[in-house]
Design a protein around this motif. Structure first.
Motif, mmCIF file in Angstrom:
data_model
loop_
_atom_site.group_PDB
_atom_site.id
_atom_site.type_symbol
_atom_site.label_atom_id
_atom_site.label_comp_id
_atom_site.label_asym_id
_atom_site.label_seq_id
_atom_site.Cartn_x
_atom_site.Cartn_y
_atom_site.Cartn_z
ATOM 1 N N TYR A 1 -10.569 -8.987 12.793
ATOM 2 C CA TYR A 1 -9.184 -9.352 12.517
ATOM 3 C C TYR A 1 -8.905 -9.329 11.031
ATOM 4 O O TYR A 1 -7.831 -8.931 10.592
ATOM 5 N N GLU B 1 3.990 -18.424 16.173
ATOM 6 C CA GLU B 1 3.909 -19.167 17.416
ATOM 7 C C GLU B 1 2.993 -20.366 17.314
ATOM 8 O O GLU B 1 2.861 -21.122 18.276
ATOM 9 N N ARG B 2 2.356 -20.526 16.135
ATOM 10 C CA ARG B 2 1.375 -21.589 16.064
ATOM 11 C C ARG B 2 2.022 -22.963 16.106
ATOM 12 O O ARG B 2 1.377 -23.930 16.503
ATOM 13 N N TRP C 1 -3.376 -25.030 27.565
ATOM 14 C CA TRP C 1 -3.270 -25.181 26.117
ATOM 15 C C TRP C 1 -4.301 -24.349 25.389
ATOM 16 O O TRP C 1 -4.120 -24.009 24.218
ATOM 17 N N TRP D 1 -2.724 -23.559 8.762
ATOM 18 C CA TRP D 1 -3.443 -22.374 8.356
ATOM 19 C C TRP D 1 -3.596 -21.367 9.471
ATOM 20 O O TRP D 1 -4.449 -20.517 9.410
ATOM 21 N N GLY D 2 -2.803 -21.463 10.488
ATOM 22 C CA GLY D 2 -2.805 -20.449 11.527
ATOM 23 C C GLY D 2 -2.135 -19.203 11.018
ATOM 24 O O GLY D 2 -1.722 -19.111 9.871
ATOM 25 N N TYR D 3 -2.026 -18.210 11.862
ATOM 26 C CA TYR D 3 -1.575 -16.926 11.355
ATOM 27 C C TYR D 3 -0.203 -16.503 11.846
ATOM 28 O O TYR D 3 0.497 -15.808 11.136
ATOM 29 N N GLN D 4 0.163 -16.901 13.058
ATOM 30 C CA GLN D 4 1.434 -16.408 13.592
ATOM 31 C C GLN D 4 2.467 -17.512 13.635
ATOM 32 O O GLN D 4 2.116 -18.683 13.655
ATOM 33 N N LEU E 1 -7.712 -35.105 17.368
ATOM 34 C CA LEU E 1 -6.618 -34.183 17.623
ATOM 35 C C LEU E 1 -5.769 -33.944 16.391
ATOM 36 O O LEU E 1 -5.228 -32.858 16.195
ATOM 37 N N GLU F 1 -3.767 -19.098 18.131
ATOM 38 C CA GLU F 1 -2.980 -19.388 16.941
ATOM 39 C C GLU F 1 -3.789 -20.043 15.838
ATOM 40 O O GLU F 1 -3.349 -20.095 14.699
ATOM 41 N N ALA F 2 -4.953 -20.553 16.153
ATOM 42 C CA ALA F 2 -5.677 -21.306 15.140
ATOM 43 C C ALA F 2 -6.363 -20.371 14.157
ATOM 44 O O ALA F 2 -6.723 -19.252 14.509
ATOM 45 N N PRO F 3 -6.581 -20.830 12.926
ATOM 46 C CA PRO F 3 -7.403 -20.044 12.012
ATOM 47 C C PRO F 3 -8.838 -20.045 12.492
ATOM 48 O O PRO F 3 -9.215 -20.789 13.378
ATOM 49 N N LYS G 1 -3.429 -20.693 24.033
ATOM 50 C CA LYS G 1 -2.449 -20.810 22.956
ATOM 51 C C LYS G 1 -3.089 -21.345 21.682
ATOM 52 O O LYS G 1 -2.926 -20.787 20.607
ATOM 53 N N ALA G 2 -3.824 -22.436 21.817
ATOM 54 C CA ALA G 2 -4.370 -23.074 20.615
ATOM 55 C C ALA G 2 -5.401 -22.185 19.949
ATOM 56 O O ALA G 2 -5.451 -22.084 18.731
ATOM 57 N N TYR H 1 2.149 -27.938 21.819
ATOM 58 C CA TYR H 1 1.727 -27.852 23.212
ATOM 59 C C TYR H 1 0.339 -28.459 23.387
ATOM 60 O O TYR H 1 0.103 -29.281 24.269
ATOM 61 N N PHE H 2 -0.575 -28.038 22.499
ATOM 62 C CA PHE H 2 -1.946 -28.520 22.551
ATOM 63 C C PHE H 2 -1.987 -30.029 22.370
ATOM 64 O O PHE H 2 -2.628 -30.755 23.134
ATOM 65 N N VAL I 1 -8.719 -32.129 31.068
ATOM 66 C CA VAL I 1 -7.799 -31.355 30.223
ATOM 67 C C VAL I 1 -8.504 -30.899 28.959
ATOM 68 O O VAL I 1 -8.281 -29.800 28.467
ATOM 69 N N LEU J 1 -14.912 -29.488 20.027
ATOM 70 C CA LEU J 1 -13.892 -30.297 20.693
ATOM 71 C C LEU J 1 -13.964 -30.188 22.202
ATOM 72 O O LEU J 1 -13.760 -31.171 22.922
ATOM 73 N N ILE K 1 -4.771 -28.386 11.119
ATOM 74 C CA ILE K 1 -5.397 -27.113 10.771
ATOM 75 C C ILE K 1 -4.663 -25.966 11.441
ATOM 76 O O ILE K 1 -4.375 -24.938 10.828
ATOM 77 N N ILE K 2 -4.319 -26.144 12.728
ATOM 78 C CA ILE K 2 -3.615 -25.071 13.439
ATOM 79 C C ILE K 2 -2.264 -24.825 12.800
ATOM 80 O O ILE K 2 -1.857 -23.693 12.569
ATOM 81 N N THR L 1 -7.123 -31.356 13.918
ATOM 82 C CA THR L 1 -7.042 -30.041 14.564
ATOM 83 C C THR L 1 -5.616 -29.526 14.565
ATOM 84 O O THR L 1 -5.355 -28.352 14.267
ATOM 85 N N ALA M 1 2.451 -23.674 19.710
ATOM 86 C CA ALA M 1 1.122 -23.794 20.313
ATOM 87 C C ALA M 1 0.475 -25.109 19.930
ATOM 88 O O ALA M 1 -0.165 -25.764 20.751
ATOM 89 N N TYR N 1 -0.201 -31.981 25.427
ATOM 90 C CA TYR N 1 -0.954 -31.804 26.660
ATOM 91 C C TYR N 1 -2.176 -32.728 26.666
ATOM 92 O O TYR N 1 -2.397 -33.498 27.595
ATOM 93 N N THR N 2 -2.962 -32.639 25.573
ATOM 94 C CA THR N 2 -4.189 -33.423 25.540
ATOM 95 C C THR N 2 -3.895 -34.909 25.413
ATOM 96 O O THR N 2 -4.581 -35.739 26.007
#
Lengths: 275, 98
Positions: free
Chosen positions: A151, B63-64, A32, B58-61, B48, A39-41, A35-36, B70-71, A22, A52, B54-55, B51, B67, B74-75
């Protein structure tokens, strides 16, 4: 008795390996990742792709001495899944409109190659997997940085908005192209080295691999060229007001990624000695 | 394979971001350096959390959020059997090494 032992073995193999399957996503468990990454910076994405995912590969390496016997019995499933996964992911990359999602899916394709190399238990396969892991970490991280440069300027990750950058940021096109060269496993990068190693490790498995592995490799080249040519060539998008030149920091960041990729093949016996 | 966080830039700097990136780098370095499976698993899972932060932070949308969850799940769920297997090998072999 033999039936019970094989079932127990499958459970142990699967449980031990599932975490890493996974983490460094194999095809069925890769959901995942797009998606990750999307959305991540940028820094999060770079660390995600660069390190990772390699955690998963490293973990697989570490437990391989315990469950590697299972790879002879059950590795065929993972092998076939990964090889088909490369083809499917390559095909689905061609229909994406999002640059970052394309780079994320190309990660899945590369790691599919890694798993194919690892389950074969050949010297060439395991070394090839290691070289892909190293090369892909640098290459994917650089690609996320490069995509982020567009971007930050246009505010959108879509291809259509960021097309025609050759007319705008010409110097950056060269750097971006050298990075794409590494993603599509073309010389003189270590990605080509890794694919050659893996070819030696994979092709004896079945005659069908002779069809699927070159197809997957070719599709990797196709979608990387799609990424490059759509974002660079063509008439630039008419709706932009201003586009600042790429600063020294951005160029420097990507060249740091490029130098190991393009120079490491000169001493590739270093990779052969790591096993 | 590890990149220094000093060369990574982002739009609009706050100090917590650098802290999380540094923490993540530290945890990742440690993952590659420890010698036994339990410590490896501990750092594997604890990479994890920065991470995810951070997501999410400081993500942008919008949906983060989904997301990131989910990440994480899942992991996390997929690596729980790994913990069981490490414990199993510890019990079966009477002690663990590399």
């Amino acid at each position: 008795m033999w039936g019970v032992q094989v079932k127990l073995g499958l459970g142990i193999f699967l449980f031990m390996v599932l975490a890493f399957i996974v983490k460094m996503p194999m095809y069925f468990t890769h959901l995942w990742l797009p998606k990750a990454h999307v959305e991540a910076p940028v820094a999060g994405s770079m660390i995600l792709a660069g390190v990772l995912l390699k955690l998963g590969g490293y973990g697989l390496w570490r437990v391989w001495s315990l469950v590697g016997v299972g790879a002879r019995l059950f590795g065929g499933y993972f092998f076939g899944l990964s090889v088909l996964g490369i083809v499917y992911v390559g095909l689905s990359c061609l229909r994406l409109g999002d640059m970052k999602a394309l780079v994320a899916y190309s990660s899945v394709a590369h790691i599919g190659l890694v798993i194919c190399g690892l389950v074969r238990l050949y010297f060439w396969g395991i070394n090839g997997a290691l070289v892909i892991i190293i090369g892909h970490g640098i290459c994917s991280s650089g690609l996320f940085c490069a995509v982020n440069i567009y971007y930050e300027r246009s505010g959108r990750r879509a291809f259509y908005i960021n097309k025609g950058a050759l007319s705008i940021l010409s110097v950056f096109t060269l750097i971006f192209f050298i990075l794409c060269v590494s993603n599509m496993a073309a010389p003189p990068t270590i990605s080509l080295l890794s694919e050659i190693f893996l070819m030696g490790g994979m092709l004896k498995y079945d005659l069908l691999i002779l069809l699927l592995f070159p197809l997957g490799s070719y599709l990797g080249a196709v979608f990387t060229l799609f990424l490059f040519s759509y974002s660079q060539h063509g008439k630039f998008y008419g709706g932009i007001f201003s586009f600042s030149f790429s600063s020294f920091l951005e160029n420097h960041l990507i060249v740091i990624h490029l130098l190991p990729l393009n120079l490491a093949f000169l001493k590739f016996e270093f990779f052969l000695s790591l096993y | 394979m590890l990149f220094s966080s000093g060369a990574i830039f982002h739009t609009g700097g706050t100090s917590f971001f650098y802290f999380f990136v540094y923490l993540l780098t530290l945890v990742l370095v440690l993952t590659f350096l420890v010698n036994n499976y339990f410590s490896f698993y501990f750092f594997f899972e604890s990479s994890l959390i920065p991470t995810l932060l951070i997501i999410m932070g400081w993500g942008y949308q919008p949906e983060r959020l989904q997301a990131g969850v989910y990440f994480l799940f899942y992991t996390l769920v997929a690596s729980l059997p790994l913990l069981l297997m490490i414990a199993y090998y510890y019990i079966v072999q009477g002690g663990r090494g590399m």
